[in-house]
Design an enzyme around this catalytic site. Structure first.
Site, short mmCIF file in Angstrom:
data_model
loop_
_atom_site.label_atom_id
_atom_site.label_comp_id
_atom_site.label_asym_id
_atom_site.label_seq_id
_atom_site.Cartn_x
_atom_site.Cartn_y
_atom_site.Cartn_z
N CYS A 193 44.00 32.96 48.72
CA CYS A 193 42.94 33.38 47.79
C CYS A 193 41.68 32.59 48.11
CB CYS A 193 43.40 33.11 46.36
SG CYS A 193 42.09 33.33 45.15
N CYS A 196 1.55 45.33 36.63
CA CYS A 196 1.85 46.75 36.39
C CYS A 196 1.96 47.48 37.73
CB CYS A 196 0.74 47.35 35.53
SG CYS A 196 1.07 49.04 35.06
S1 SF4 Z 1 40.37 39.25 44.62
FE1 SF4 Z 1 41.21 37.59 43.39
S2 SF4 Z 1 43.12 37.01 44.40
FE2 SF4 Z 1 41.93 38.23 45.85
S3 SF4 Z 1 40.81 36.70 47.04
FE3 SF4 Z 1 39.46 37.35 45.38
S4 SF4 Z 1 39.86 35.85 43.75
FE4 SF4 Z 1 41.55 35.67 45.20
#
Ligand code: SF4
Ligand SMILES: Cc1cc2nc3c(=O)[nH]c(=O)nc-3n(C[C@H](O)[C@H](O)[C@H](O)COP(=O)(O)O)c2cc1C
Ligand code: SF4
Lengths: 420, 79
Positions: A379, A135
């Protein structure tokens, strides 16, 4: 029909769903109604040295359309006399012999205090004890609750004192208001605890009223820090359960608590190593009958997984929860936009442009419309676009597994052999 | 932002050296990236060494995978 019975450090329960110590377990009337609704066990509202509670105790955090995404309280332990509580515990146990009743306890860190309260509550017929070292308000200012729960030596010592007197299993309830919960979990195990439970509430101040400049909640215009719980704390609680579950030095069962609202949450905690789950806020928000769906849902899930018993779920995901340095650096995921589901809101483009790796680009499709696609090679698979995308199914994260794996730790070991 | 391009450029440098019979002998990593020293393999008659500076995360990852492959090959050939 799956077997939902559990054995938690020797405490038997017809299902893993227990009410956590709090307002829903304040009286025998409530606990008995909860058992009628289907709860397998209840941890009684904490008993201990006398307190007086203030009015205006709770506040809720509404987020977007969701009421009570988080919940905050400045309530202390029970302010009802010990004799009254013990009478009601005795009566409840007599009427519901097959349900687990756990007494939650909090007294000053003195050996004789622990011995006295343990003897008195065990005499009332409880199935186990839960030591409330969690707590975060009020009691902590008096050296109890999280004040003693943050000091591993005090956790160990008090657990030991409780165990000296106890004949039923002793569960130690841990505070999350600490940097490394495994330190206090380990101390509890060293003190002889039969099990641990986590989490109690997290230090919080819910808000400030912009007209009156008072805190929320406030007592006659003055406020104090409270304890935060409800759905918002679930990820924190789950990680703390997982941290303890994977530690071989903490070889005792875990009761998972924090933000559990439905059978899915419960199953996640069990997969991460909890063998019971406790619920407070959801029972306060929705009432005791939420347990009906929890039981049905868990039952179906265990059946669907082809398991005989709910205990077979316990800990299955623990080996998958590693230190960051043991994750595969070669594994890659990339975002893919499914044009059939995209509603062209551009949120993914903005998110990737402003906060990720600038790889969601416009192109003109065969019908001359502007659309978005991911430049896969840039990406990094951060998931941000799929998190912000409002259209279900429009962004899929695609696995691109590598043939060989390489973790950071392996990499660093290799580089060190080459002078790095 | 086309980070992938810098990766490809750095990977190309490593690959060219590998094709010319170089192997990695030293790696220093610091705040500026990785400095990878490569030397021509033993049977070559000179001990020419070249240091490549890698900046991108993907290239540094790639270089370590090359190191693992190199170690594996060495353990199999006993060299
Ligand atoms: S936002 Fe989406 S597209 Fe951009 S780096 Fe991240 S996963 Fe890849
Ligand atoms: C109003 C309120 C009072 C509580 N009182 C106690 C208590 O007396 N003893 C205790 O161990 N935990 C107490 N808790 C903490 C809960 O048992 C539980 O650990 C925490 O709320 C997290 O679970 P939840 O997200 O399901 O609410 C209380 C919580 C709330 C909201
Ligand atoms: S966020 Fe989703 S719906 Fe919006 S443009 Fe991107 S993919 Fe389409």
């Amino acid at each position: 029909m799956a077997d939902l019975q559990i054995d938690f450090a020797g405490i038997k329960s017809k299902n893993p769903f227990w009410l956590a110590s709090g307002p829903p377990t304040n009286t025998g009337y409530q606990v008995q109604r909860a058992f009628d609704a289907g709860w397998g066990g209840a941890v009684w509202k904490t008993l201990g040295d006398p307190v007086i509670n203030v009015t205006s105790r709770f506040s809720g955090l509404n987020y977007g359309g969701q009421r009570v995404a988080g919940f905050n309280n400045i309530e202390l332990i029970t302010d009802r006399p010990l004799e009254v509580n013990l009478r009601e515990i005795r009566e409840t146990k007599r009427n519901y012999p097959d349900h687990a009743i756990i007494a939650s306890l909090m007294v000053e860190p003195k050996q004789e205090k622990w011995h006295e309260i343990v003897r008195r509550v065990e005499d009332a017929g409880v199935d186990g004890l839960e030591l409330n070292f969690g707590c975060p308000h009020g009691m902590a200012e008096r050296g109890m609750g999280s004040a003693s729960g943050q000091v591993p030596e005090l956790v160990e010592k008090q657990t030991y004192w409780a165990k000296e007197a106890a004949e039923t299993p002793v569960i130690v309830k841990l505070t999350p208001n600490i940097t490394d919960i495994t330190a206090t979990a380990f101390a509890a195990a060293q003190g002889g605890a039969d099990a641990i439970s986590m989490i109690n509430t997290i230090n919080s101040l819910m808000g400030v009223d912009l007209d009156s400049w008072n805190t929320i909640p406030n007592v006659a215009g003055k406020g104090t820090h409270g304890g935060y719980c409800g759905p918002a704390v679930k990820p924190i609680a789950l990680s703390m359960v997982a941290e303890c579950a994977r530690e071989s030095d903490i070889p005792i069962p875990i009761s998972g608590i924090g933000g559990i609202e439905n059978w899915r949450d419960a199953a996640e905690f069990m997969l991460m190593g909890a063998s019971t789950v406790q619920v407070c806020t959801a029972a306060m928000h929705h009432g005791f009958r939420i347990v009906e769906d929890m039981i049905d849902g868990l039952n179906n899930y265990v059946d669907d997984k082809g398991l005989a018993s709910v205990m077979d779920l316990v800990g299955q995901s623990v080996p998958k929860y590693l230190k960051w340095g043991d994750l595969d650096l070669n594994h890659k995921v990339v975002a893919h936009i499914n044009q059939d589901y995209c509603i062209h809101c551009n949120k993914c483009h903005i998110a990737c442009e402003d906060a990720a790796h600038q790889c969601i680009e416009f192109f003109t499709d065969a019908d001359g419309r502007r659309a978005l696609s991911v430049r896969e090679e840039d990406c990094v698979g951060c998931n941000l676009c799929s998190i912000v995308c409002p259209a279900e199914g429009a962004i899929t994260m695609i696995d691109k597994p590598s043939e060989v794996s390489m973790t950071w730790n392996e990499r660093q070991r290799m580089i060190s052999m080459f002078g790095g | 932002m086309h980070e992938h391009r810098s990766f490809l450029e750095e990977k190309r440098k490593i690959d060219e050296l590998l094709q010319s019979n170089f192997h990695i002998v030293k790696v220093i990593e610091n705040l500026s990236g990785a400095y990878v020293t490569m030397q021509r393999s033993d049977d070559a008659d000179d001990d020419l060494s070249v240091t490549v500076h890698l900046l991108s995360a993907d290239a540094r990852r790639y270089m370590t995978n090359v190191l693992f492959a190199q170690r594996l090959k060495q353990s199999m050939t006993g060299s």
